[in-house]
Design an enzyme around this catalytic site. Structure first.
Site, PDB file in Angstrom:
ATOM      1  N   ASP A  13      60.232  66.804  33.997  1.00  0.00           N
ATOM      2  CA  ASP A  13      61.572  66.994  34.562  1.00  0.00           C
ATOM      3  C   ASP A  13      62.168  68.356  34.195  1.00  0.00           C
ATOM      4  OD1 ASP A  13      61.438  64.322  35.501  1.00  0.00           O
ATOM      5  OD2 ASP A  13      61.943  63.667  33.478  1.00  0.00           O
ATOM      6  N   GLY A  15      61.982  70.916  36.153  1.00  0.00           N
ATOM      7  CA  GLY A  15      62.392  71.592  37.391  1.00  0.00           C
ATOM      8  C   GLY A  15      61.240  72.365  38.014  1.00  0.00           C
ATOM      9  N   LYS A  16      60.032  71.779  37.954  1.00  0.00           N
ATOM     10  CA  LYS A  16      58.857  72.481  38.488  1.00  0.00           C
ATOM     11  C   LYS A  16      58.974  72.726  39.988  1.00  0.00           C
ATOM     12  CE  LYS A  16      56.431  69.309  36.492  1.00  0.00           C
ATOM     13  NZ  LYS A  16      57.392  68.797  35.518  1.00  0.00           N
ATOM     14  N   GLY A  40      58.356  62.993  40.545  1.00  0.00           N
ATOM     15  CA  GLY A  40      59.156  62.970  41.768  1.00  0.00           C
ATOM     16  C   GLY A  40      59.960  64.223  41.897  1.00  0.00           C
ATOM     17  N   HIS A  41      60.121  64.696  43.119  1.00  0.00           N
ATOM     18  CA  HIS A  41      61.051  65.791  43.322  1.00  0.00           C
ATOM     19  C   HIS A  41      61.886  65.519  44.562  1.00  0.00           C
ATOM     20  CE1 HIS A  41      56.969  66.950  44.516  1.00  0.00           C
ATOM     21  NE2 HIS A  41      57.528  67.285  45.654  1.00  0.00           N
ATOM     22  N   ARG A 142      34.714  53.830  35.068  1.00  0.00           N
ATOM     23  CA  ARG A 142      33.816  53.932  36.231  1.00  0.00           C
ATOM     24  C   ARG A 142      33.777  52.686  37.097  1.00  0.00           C
ATOM     25  NH1 ARG A 142      29.756  55.918  32.129  1.00  0.00           N
ATOM     26  NH2 ARG A 142      31.281  54.693  30.983  1.00  0.00           N
ATOM     27  N   GLN A 223      54.732  66.031  35.466  1.00  0.00           N
ATOM     28  CA  GLN A 223      55.076  65.760  34.049  1.00  0.00           C
ATOM     29  C   GLN A 223      55.085  67.067  33.234  1.00  0.00           C
ATOM     30  OE1 GLN A 223      52.335  63.447  35.291  1.00  0.00           O
ATOM     31  NE2 GLN A 223      53.998  62.289  36.167  1.00  0.00           N
ATOM     32  N   THR A 238      51.603  60.268  29.418  1.00  0.00           N
ATOM     33  CA  THR A 238      51.094  59.739  30.674  1.00  0.00           C
ATOM     34  C   THR A 238      49.564  59.696  30.566  1.00  0.00           C
ATOM     35  OG1 THR A 238      51.307  59.853  33.080  1.00  0.00           O
ATOM     36  CG2 THR A 238      50.986  61.969  31.918  1.00  0.00           C
ATOM     37  N   THR A 300      62.475  56.412  38.694  1.00  0.00           N
ATOM     38  CA  THR A 300      62.945  55.101  38.234  1.00  0.00           C
ATOM     39  C   THR A 300      64.462  55.027  38.118  1.00  0.00           C
ATOM     40  OG1 THR A 300      62.777  55.814  35.941  1.00  0.00           O
ATOM     41  CG2 THR A 300      60.848  54.722  36.866  1.00  0.00           C
ATOM     42  N   ARG A 304      67.907  59.821  31.327  1.00  0.00           N
ATOM     43  CA  ARG A 304      67.017  60.587  30.446  1.00  0.00           C
ATOM     44  C   ARG A 304      67.668  60.794  29.082  1.00  0.00           C
ATOM     45  NH1 ARG A 304      66.082  64.732  35.370  1.00  0.00           N
ATOM     46  NH2 ARG A 304      64.592  63.476  36.524  1.00  0.00           N
ATOM     47  N   LYS A 330      68.145  75.400  34.711  1.00  0.00           N
ATOM     48  CA  LYS A 330      69.379  74.692  34.332  1.00  0.00           C
ATOM     49  C   LYS A 330      70.183  75.376  33.225  1.00  0.00           C
ATOM     50  CE  LYS A 330      68.910  70.075  35.997  1.00  0.00           C
ATOM     51  NZ  LYS A 330      68.937  68.657  35.688  1.00  0.00           N
ATOM     52  N   VAL A 413      70.106  78.943  37.804  1.00  0.00           N
ATOM     53  CA  VAL A 413      71.462  78.535  37.416  1.00  0.00           C
ATOM     54  C   VAL A 413      72.050  77.539  38.425  1.00  0.00           C
ATOM     55  CG1 VAL A 413      71.997  80.615  36.101  1.00  0.00           C
ATOM     56  CG2 VAL A 413      72.407  80.603  38.571  1.00  0.00           C
TER      57      VAL A 413
HETATM   58  P1  IMP Z   1      53.355  56.640  33.304  1.00  0.00           P
HETATM   59  O1  IMP Z   1      53.075  58.050  33.692  1.00  0.00           O
HETATM   60  O2  IMP Z   1      54.033  55.850  34.401  1.00  0.00           O
HETATM   61  O3  IMP Z   1      52.152  55.946  32.746  1.00  0.00           O
HETATM   62  O4  IMP Z   1      54.427  56.670  32.100  1.00  0.00           O
HETATM   63  C1  IMP Z   1      54.053  57.156  30.802  1.00  0.00           C
HETATM   64  C2  IMP Z   1      55.178  57.973  30.190  1.00  0.00           C
HETATM   65  O5  IMP Z   1      55.353  59.174  30.920  1.00  0.00           O
HETATM   66  C3  IMP Z   1      56.559  57.276  30.210  1.00  0.00           C
HETATM   67  O6  IMP Z   1      57.271  57.662  29.042  1.00  0.00           O
HETATM   68  C4  IMP Z   1      57.230  57.876  31.440  1.00  0.00           C
HETATM   69  O7  IMP Z   1      58.633  57.840  31.352  1.00  0.00           O
HETATM   70  C5  IMP Z   1      56.700  59.304  31.367  1.00  0.00           C
HETATM   71  N1  IMP Z   1      56.686  59.967  32.672  1.00  0.00           N
HETATM   72  C6  IMP Z   1      55.812  59.795  33.679  1.00  0.00           C
HETATM   73  N2  IMP Z   1      56.112  60.596  34.708  1.00  0.00           N
HETATM   74  C7  IMP Z   1      57.185  61.311  34.343  1.00  0.00           C
HETATM   75  C8  IMP Z   1      57.945  62.348  34.983  1.00  0.00           C
HETATM   76  O8  IMP Z   1      57.692  62.790  36.104  1.00  0.00           O
HETATM   77  N3  IMP Z   1      58.987  62.823  34.249  1.00  0.00           N
HETATM   78  C9  IMP Z   1      59.279  62.404  33.015  1.00  0.00           C
HETATM   79  N4  IMP Z   1      58.607  61.436  32.375  1.00  0.00           N
HETATM   80  C10 IMP Z   1      57.563  60.911  33.044  1.00  0.00           C
END
Ligand code: IMP
Length: 425
Positions: A13, A15-16, A40-41, A142, A223, A238, A300, A304, A330, A413
């Protein structure tokens, strides 16, 4: 020249998408290299706000080919929904190319993640529950099913049958859930196959050919470094590798193709889900960052966790990714704080660490060592060059670059394109 990598330097998160958008004019291919629909973006397309989780934001530009490379796990239902969403607002998704080597998220991955997270109770990771971890686990074991398997129904059915034999035992006997049936999954996935067929290609060859004729390729991670399966705060990570090294493995190109590695760095730090976060601010400072920065998960909707800038993880991210530059996002959110804390080292078990400690227990116990920098009151959102920023904001940026040991190339900004300020201008 060639390939650039965009990588998150924190816990995601950062800001990619902003950086990809900024660089898009000069790019011919934008390639997503890991993760799935856990990232997500939000994009603004033809006056509509769209939330994309899988398709790289390059899809908005007619001159860009958007690519999903081998290392991404794809939920085909979600991918098709995103393509339909784009088409509905007049964005042509036909330029999307997907590797046949991508592993698929299957219905049992979603089902299993739901029950295993519940089973972990207070030790739950707080995943996005999109089946990402179970899909990568099957890949490593596998017994995963790849997109290319969709195009041979017999093979697909056989692989599904093998997987379901074990998954259904676990679902029914361990977790008391209902079993899933092969037939229903085959019907759904064969429908997806028809719609996906024209998008599947050898994406490694596609990139190689593009690079040979001097085209520009942007490899876009999801991520961030601290959520990396190997380099992050395991097990609170992740299930894939956001770091630069994996961009190459997933894309299928060599390291000499990469010219720039752009570390996306939010001017403060956030984290979603469980796990250590040394600079987290549980008080009004953290609340204010969350409120002004609108820090809610795109996937979700979760709030944060927010905290102060951590130069220890920036130095680490710089080292493990080979960063050539920083894109700071930001900065505007920090206006109005009288002083700003920046973490320069950690203290744990009586020792000072200027690097990420080598053992997870030390990282969990890490107390930040802060220095305080002067804040500023001015609203930064109207700045159009670095010179427009108040001197305290410039001093803050200089200190981040100095502590991280990486030069800053762009500072943003606000969400608009014109709010990305090149450092050299
Ligand atoms: P998963 O990727 O759904 O398995 O989640 C594993 C961990 O990565 C959790 O703490 C999620 O909140 C975090 N996570 C997964 N994707 C993102 C993202 O795009 N931004 C921030 N945290 C993420």
């Amino acid at each position: 020249m060639p390939a650039s990598v965009v990588v998150g330097t924190q816990w995601g998160d950062e800001g990619k998408g902003k950086a990809t958008d900024y660089l898009a004019d000069r790019m011919d291919l934008v390639v997503r290299y890991q993760g799935g629909n856990n990232a997500g973006h939000t994009i603004l397309a033809e006056g509509h706000t769209l939330k994309l989780q899988l398709i790289p934001s390059g899809i908005l530009y007619p001159h860009i080919t958007s690519v999903i490379a081998d290392g991404v796990v794809v939920d085909p239902r979600v991918l098709l929904e995103e393509m339909d969403g784009l088409a509905a607002v007049g964005v042509d998704p036909s330029r999307l190319v997907v590797s046949g080597n991508c592993h698929m998220i299957m219905p049992y991955h979603l089902e299993l993640e739901k029950v295993t997270e519940r089973f972990l109770g207070k030790n739950a990771l707080g995943t996005t529950k999109r089946g990402i971890g179970p899909a990568y686990a099957d890949k490593a074991a596998r017994i995963g099913i790849r997109i290319q398997d969709l195009f041979d129904e017999k093979i697909f059915r056989e692989k599904l049958d093998v997987a379901l034999r074990e998954k259904n035992l676990v679902l029914t006997r361990v977790y008391g859930r209902l079993p899933l049936t092969v037939g229903l999954i085959v019907d759904d996935y064969m429908r997806y196959a028809e719609r996906l067929r024209s998008h599947i290609a050898d994406t490694s060859k596609l990139m190689h050919d593009a690079l040979r004729v001097g085209k520009n390729v942007l490899l876009e991670g999801a991520q961030g470094t601290m959520l990396d399966l190997d380099k992050g705060t395991y097990p609170f990570v992740t299930s894939s590798n956001p770091v630069t090294g994996y961009a190459l493995a997933s894309a299928g190109i060599g390291p000499r193709e990469v010219e720039r590695v752009i570390g996306i760095t939010k001017a403060y730090v956030t984290r979603v889900g469980a796990g250590p976060f040394p600079t987290e601010d549980h008080g009004p400072g953290g609340e204010r960052l969350g409120m002004l920065g609108q820090e809610f998960g795109t996937v979700t909707g979760r709030k944060r966790r927010c905290g102060w800038f951590d130069a220890v993880i920036l130095r680490y991210a710089s080292r493990v990714n080979g960063l050539t530059e920083l894109f700071v996002t930001k900065l505007d959110v920090l206006s109005g704080f009288p002083t700003l804390k920046v973490c320069t080292a950690y203290r744990a078990e009586g020792e000072t660490f200027e690097d990420v400690p080598p053992h997870q227990s030390l990282f969990h116990a890490a107390e930040p060592v802060y220095e305080e920098l002067e804040g500023w009151d001015e609203d930064l959102t109207a700045a159009r060059s670095i010179q427009d920023l108040p001197s305290a904001a410039r001093a803050y940026l200089d200190r981040l670059a100095e502590l991280g040991g990486v030069p800053i190339s762009v500072v943003s900004v606000g969400p608009g394109r014109e709010q990305s300020l090149p450092a050299s201008a």
